[in-house]
Every structure is written in C-alpha cells, then in structure tokens.
Write a protein that holds these residues in place. Structure first.
Motif, PDB file in Angstrom:
ATOM      1  N   ALA A  88       0.816  -1.182  -0.044  1.00 50.93           N
ATOM      2  CA  ALA A  88       0.051   0.032   0.021  1.00 50.93           C
ATOM      3  C   ALA A  88       0.908   1.214  -0.074  1.00 50.93           C
ATOM      4  O   ALA A  88       0.479   2.196  -0.591  1.00 50.93           O
ATOM      5  N   LEU A  89       1.854   1.248   0.666  1.00 54.34           N
ATOM      6  CA  LEU A  89       2.936   2.377   0.664  1.00 54.34           C
ATOM      7  C   LEU A  89       3.658   2.553  -0.664  1.00 54.34           C
ATOM      8  O   LEU A  89       3.393   3.952  -1.101  1.00 54.34           O
ATOM      9  N   LEU A  90       3.928   1.571  -1.285  1.00 55.58           N
ATOM     10  CA  LEU A  90       4.638   1.768  -2.677  1.00 55.58           C
ATOM     11  C   LEU A  90       3.471   2.215  -3.654  1.00 55.58           C
ATOM     12  O   LEU A  90       3.917   3.041  -4.366  1.00 55.58           O
ATOM     13  N   ASP A  91       2.324   1.608  -3.457  1.00 50.58           N
ATOM     14  CA  ASP A  91       1.315   2.026  -4.601  1.00 50.58           C
ATOM     15  C   ASP A  91       0.830   3.648  -4.292  1.00 50.58           C
ATOM     16  O   ASP A  91       0.786   4.113  -5.231  1.00 50.58           O
ATOM     17  N   ALA A  92       0.942   4.040  -2.923  1.00 46.76           N
ATOM     18  CA  ALA A  92       0.561   5.278  -2.612  1.00 46.76           C
ATOM     19  C   ALA A  92       1.503   6.522  -3.049  1.00 46.76           C
ATOM     20  O   ALA A  92       1.329   7.711  -3.400  1.00 46.76           O
ATOM     21  N   THR A  93       2.532   6.195  -3.309  1.00 46.34           N
ATOM     22  CA  THR A  93       3.736   6.829  -3.869  1.00 46.34           C
ATOM     23  C   THR A  93       3.238   7.539  -4.940  1.00 46.34           C
ATOM     24  O   THR A  93       3.673   8.598  -5.569  1.00 46.34           O
ATOM     25  N   GLY A  94       2.509   6.753  -6.037  1.00 46.03           N
ATOM     26  CA  GLY A  94       2.097   6.991  -7.323  1.00 46.03           C
ATOM     27  C   GLY A  94       3.319   7.164  -8.335  1.00 46.03           C
ATOM     28  O   GLY A  94       2.986   7.354  -9.471  1.00 46.03           O
ATOM     29  N   ILE A  95       4.358   6.738  -8.062  1.00 49.00           N
ATOM     30  CA  ILE A  95       5.603   6.775  -8.975  1.00 49.00           C
ATOM     31  C   ILE A  95       6.394   5.361  -9.284  1.00 49.00           C
ATOM     32  O   ILE A  95       7.391   5.281 -10.193  1.00 49.00           O
ATOM     33  N   GLY A 357      16.696  10.713  -5.073  1.00 49.70           N
ATOM     34  CA  GLY A 357      15.449  10.538  -4.232  1.00 49.70           C
ATOM     35  C   GLY A 357      14.891  11.867  -4.028  1.00 49.70           C
ATOM     36  O   GLY A 357      13.579  11.890  -3.859  1.00 49.70           O
ATOM     37  N   ARG A 358      15.726  12.950  -3.935  1.00 48.68           N
ATOM     38  CA  ARG A 358      15.008  14.148  -3.528  1.00 48.68           C
ATOM     39  C   ARG A 358      13.924  14.625  -4.700  1.00 48.68           C
ATOM     40  O   ARG A 358      12.846  14.991  -4.657  1.00 48.68           O
ATOM     41  N   ALA A 359      14.409  14.419  -5.960  1.00 43.08           N
ATOM     42  CA  ALA A 359      13.800  14.624  -7.100  1.00 43.08           C
ATOM     43  C   ALA A 359      12.497  13.811  -7.231  1.00 43.08           C
ATOM     44  O   ALA A 359      11.368  14.187  -7.624  1.00 43.08           O
ATOM     45  N   MET A 360      12.549  12.419  -6.838  1.00 46.01           N
ATOM     46  CA  MET A 360      11.632  11.602  -6.667  1.00 46.01           C
ATOM     47  C   MET A 360      10.581  12.111  -5.719  1.00 46.01           C
ATOM     48  O   MET A 360       9.225  11.920  -5.964  1.00 46.01           O
ATOM     49  N   LEU A 361      10.904  12.544  -4.636  1.00 44.01           N
ATOM     50  CA  LEU A 361      10.120  12.997  -3.435  1.00 44.01           C
ATOM     51  C   LEU A 361       9.251  14.261  -4.001  1.00 44.01           C
ATOM     52  O   LEU A 361       7.910  14.388  -3.756  1.00 44.01           O
ATOM     53  N   ARG A 362       9.783  15.445  -5.198  1.00 40.68           N
ATOM     54  CA  ARG A 362       9.096  16.109  -5.447  1.00 40.68           C
ATOM     55  C   ARG A 362       8.215  15.720  -6.259  1.00 40.68           C
ATOM     56  O   ARG A 362       6.821  16.275  -6.472  1.00 40.68           O
ATOM     57  N   MET A 364       6.627  12.664  -6.138  1.00 41.54           N
ATOM     58  CA  MET A 364       5.575  12.324  -5.302  1.00 41.54           C
ATOM     59  C   MET A 364       4.468  13.073  -4.850  1.00 41.54           C
ATOM     60  O   MET A 364       3.436  13.042  -4.661  1.00 41.54           O
ATOM     61  N   LYS A 365       4.945  14.368  -4.603  1.00 44.03           N
ATOM     62  CA  LYS A 365       4.148  15.444  -4.102  1.00 44.03           C
ATOM     63  C   LYS A 365       3.001  15.759  -4.720  1.00 44.03           C
ATOM     64  O   LYS A 365       1.689  16.314  -4.401  1.00 44.03           O
ATOM     65  N   THR A 366       3.089  15.535  -6.162  1.00 43.79           N
ATOM     66  CA  THR A 366       2.066  15.705  -7.124  1.00 43.79           C
ATOM     67  C   THR A 366       0.944  14.651  -7.363  1.00 43.79           C
ATOM     68  O   THR A 366       0.082  14.853  -7.903  1.00 43.79           O
ATOM     69  N   ARG A 367       1.531  13.341  -6.829  1.00 41.21           N
ATOM     70  CA  ARG A 367       0.860  12.150  -7.152  1.00 41.21           C
ATOM     71  C   ARG A 367       0.377  11.491  -5.882  1.00 41.21           C
ATOM     72  O   ARG A 367      -0.726  10.556  -5.955  1.00 41.21           O
ATOM     73  N   CYS A 368       1.044  11.753  -4.963  1.00 44.97           N
ATOM     74  CA  CYS A 368       0.674  10.853  -3.544  1.00 44.97           C
ATOM     75  C   CYS A 368      -0.604  11.402  -2.757  1.00 44.97           C
ATOM     76  O   CYS A 368      -0.579  12.616  -2.472  1.00 44.97           O
TER      77      CYS A 368
END
Length: 417
Positions: A88-95, A357-362, A364-368
């Motif tokens: 569920a955590l992996l799915d919620a990342t949206g990426i 990972g910092r770029a991936m977090l950015r 995620m913030k638009t998809r999570c």
C-alpha cells in the motif's frame, strides 16, 4: 521514469541483499529505487540489531534512492498484513512501476495464478485456515494448507495433486511472503508490475553461513554476537555495513536484542492481570493464562527462556515474539484489527534519500494521496504515534541510554548521502 520498489528489513544489509537490489534494478530497467523498510522492530517480532536510521543509511549506500518506513502497525505482523502495508505504501507513492521480491521459486508462473484466486476468496480462505488450525497446525502451516485447498485446483486438473504442489510451494518462506505481496497488489487494484528474483545461496532461516560470501541475516547476527564479532561477519557484508555497525556499536546504539528489553517486558507481564494481557494484539486463545502460568517456573527471567517455555507445535517462536512485542509496546487489539489495518498506512514517513530520491519526492508530492512526513512533529496520526513510541522504547533499550536517542524522532531529518 521506471521506479522499482523493494520491501526490506536489512538487519543488517548483506551481500545477498546487494545481489537482490542489483537484479531488481536490472529486471525493471529501473532509473530509481524505493525501499520500504521496517522500523526498529521487525516482521518476526524481534528488535533490529541497530536503529532504522542506521539501516536506512545502509540502504542508501547500497543504491536505494528513497527509504520509507513501514509503520510498526504493519511491520510486526503476520505476512498478510506486513505485505499489505508495504504494498500500500509503494502504491501510494504514485511513482513506483515495479515491485521486485525474492522467492525460492524464482518465477511468478505458479504464484500469480494462486494470488488471483486467493485475493477474492478471503471468506473461504479464512474458514479453511480455521479448520487447519483446529488440527493443531501452526499458523504458517495452516495458511499454506488452506491456500493450497482454496486456490490450487485448475479446471480439468487433479485437485489433490495441485493442492499438494501448492502446499509445497508455500511452505518455503519467501514464496509464501511473495504470494502475500501479489495478493496485496490484487486487493489494492494496483498498477504496479510484480517481479521476482530467485533467492540464491543461504536460506532465510539458515543459522550458519555457507562456503560462499553470502549468508543469511540470521547467520550474520550470530557471527556478530560470537567471539569473532564484526570481523567474523566481514566476508558476508559490504564494507559500508561493517563501518556503520562498528560506529553504532562504539556509540552504544547497538547491538540491540530481545534481552535488551527483558526488564520492561517482565514488568508488564508480572504486573498485568490475565484480562489486561488479553487486551493486546495477538494475545489469543488463552495465551494470557499460559504466560502467567509459566512465569513462576522461569529460572533466569530471560526473554529466550520465556519463549522456549511458551513454544508449542501450535504457537511458533515467531508468533510468540510478535505477541510479546505487542505487549511490550502496549498495542491494543482494537487498534490493529483487520478492519483498521485494511484502511492502509495513512501517511508516508521518509527515512532517507539520495539526490535522485529528492527529485522523486518532488514528483511524489504531485501524485501521492497521503501526507509525506519528513519530520515526525509535522503530523498527528495514531499510527505515527505508535512509531514514535516504538522508537523511544527501542532507544531506551540501547546499551548506552541517553535522552537524545529517546527523543530522536522529533528532531531527526531524513538521512542523506
């Protein structure tokens, strides 16, 4: 961007983990890696050798780009809910595009059809598990037999032979856990593509290392605890793991074992009534009375002695460890009911990240759809409160106790390298 997710404990990170990580990247043609990692307490109900922060650092050195904490509400659970929370955590990342796990089978050919059938048959499966448990089987054995009965009878085939083959498949621990990852993805309706890597070398439970440079985490912890210490474990772990472990040990932040918690655990057991013990998660089938009955006969008052006294064919060491952990951490049955766990984690806690990972977090913030937590003080959530309490209990059991570690959750930003 192709992003592969891995679900890990890294207790500690070793050469076998490095092979799995490399193969996961290759199979997924991944440009990024997200690791969902258990916190300070693990799926088998035991404390990690060193803290989640040290193990997150190992993961980043190994090539993970983003390390997320699996909440203790899911981390210290049977395979079904451990897998569900992590997926569920992996799915919620949206990426995340792929989930790669290790298995003895090394292929999804047998596991995926089983997962598709079992994901929609929870009622029948639960009834079959109850029947198997009534014969005196342990839960893992009961699940394997029930899953085989409910999901392994292809049309026109021999149901008995198919069930026997499925049972043999699921009696292998990584196959069984992998099946639960697949079932979780089905129940979540996730678009994540599953992949599996054949587990090579040491088995999950192997207590001694083999001749090659790969040993199980169990065997490595045994070497570290022995006379040879870290030097004996060195052939089986990367240099960065050895350096991080040595640093943590020198600072008095490890090693942490179940015996580190003997005093607070026995305080709970000795001062609680059977009825009070029964309120805790996984204290089932009258185990509260068995605990109280065994306590006066203990000679040394060690956790291991208690576990050995409590263990039966029905109650595995792992089941009992998890039960004692829930008592230690004061996890109430109502808070970790199937209905509550099915809701999902509720937030994403970031333990560490690389520059990628910092770029991936950015992204995620638009998809999570969940809040992304980089500091524990930024969110109030009942599951996060359990994590904070677990981390404080863990820090309080370190060889050298100090307030900065006990309250570290409130000030620690994500680890970066």
């Amino acid at each position: 961007m192709s992003v592969v997710g891995v679900i890990v404990e890294y207790n500690p990170f070793h050469n076998g983990h490095a092979l799995h990580l490399a193969e996961a990247k290759r199979l997924a043609a991944a440009e990024g890696v997200i690791a969902v990692m258990s916190g300070d307490f693990l799926q088998r109900g035991e404390p990690a050798l060193v803290s989640k922060w040290a193990r997150a650092e190992m993961a980043l050195h190994a090539g993970a780009d983003l390390v997320l904490e699996l909440p203790v509400a899911y981390a210290a659970q049977p395979a079904e809910w451990f897998a569900y929370g992590a997926a569920a955590l992996l799915d919620a990342t949206g990426i995340v595009s792929h989930l790669c796990f290790g298995s003895e089978a090394g292929t999804l050919a047998e596991l995926q059809p089983l997962a598709r059938q079992l994901a929609g048959e929870s009622g029948a499966l639960k009834a079959a598990i109850a029947e198997e448990l009534a014969t005196g089987a342990s839960y893992p054995a009961a699940y394997a037999a029930a899953a085989a009965r409910c999901g392994a009878a292809p049309a026109g085939g021999d149901p008995g032979a198919a069930a026997a083959a499925a049972k043999a498949l699921l009696e292998q621990p990584n196959n069984s856990l992998g099946l639960h990852y697949l079932i979780a993805l089905q129940r979540l309706g996730s678009r994540i593509t599953p992949l599996t890597v054949r587990r090579e070398g040491a088995g999950y439970h192997d207590a001694k290392p083999g001749d090659a440079d790969i040993a199980s985490a169990t065997a490595i912890r045994g070497l570290i605890a022995g006379e040879g210490g870290l030097k004996a474990a060195a052939p089986y772990i990367p240099p960065f793991t050895a350096e991080i472990l040595a640093r943590e040990f020198r600072a008095g932040r490890g090693p942490v074992t179940w015996e580190s918690f003997a005093a607070p655990l026995f305080h709970q057991l000795l001062t609680s009534s059977p009825a009070k013990l029964a309120e805790h998660h996984e204290v089932t089938e009258g185990l509260e009375h068995r605990i109280k009955k065994m306590l006066p006969g203990l000679q040394q008052l060690t956790v291991n002695e208690l576990l050995m006294k409590l263990k039966t064919k029905r109650y595995t060491y792992t089941k009992l460890q998890r039960m004692l952990l829930h008592i230690l951490l004061q996890h109430q049955r109502s808070a970790l009911s199937p209905q509550e766990l099915a809701i999902g984690p509720g937030y994403i806690r970031v333990l560490g990240f690389s520059s990628k990972g910092r770029a991936m977090l950015r992204q995620m913030k638009t998809r999570c759809p969940l809040p992304i937590v980089t500091r524990a003080a930024s969110l109030t959530h009942p599951r996060l409160d359990l994590d904070i309490r677990a981390a404080a209990a863990y820090a309080n059991a370190m060889p050298i106790r100090n307030s900065s570690e006990v309250f570290r959750e409130y000030r620690q930003p994500p680890i970066t390298i």
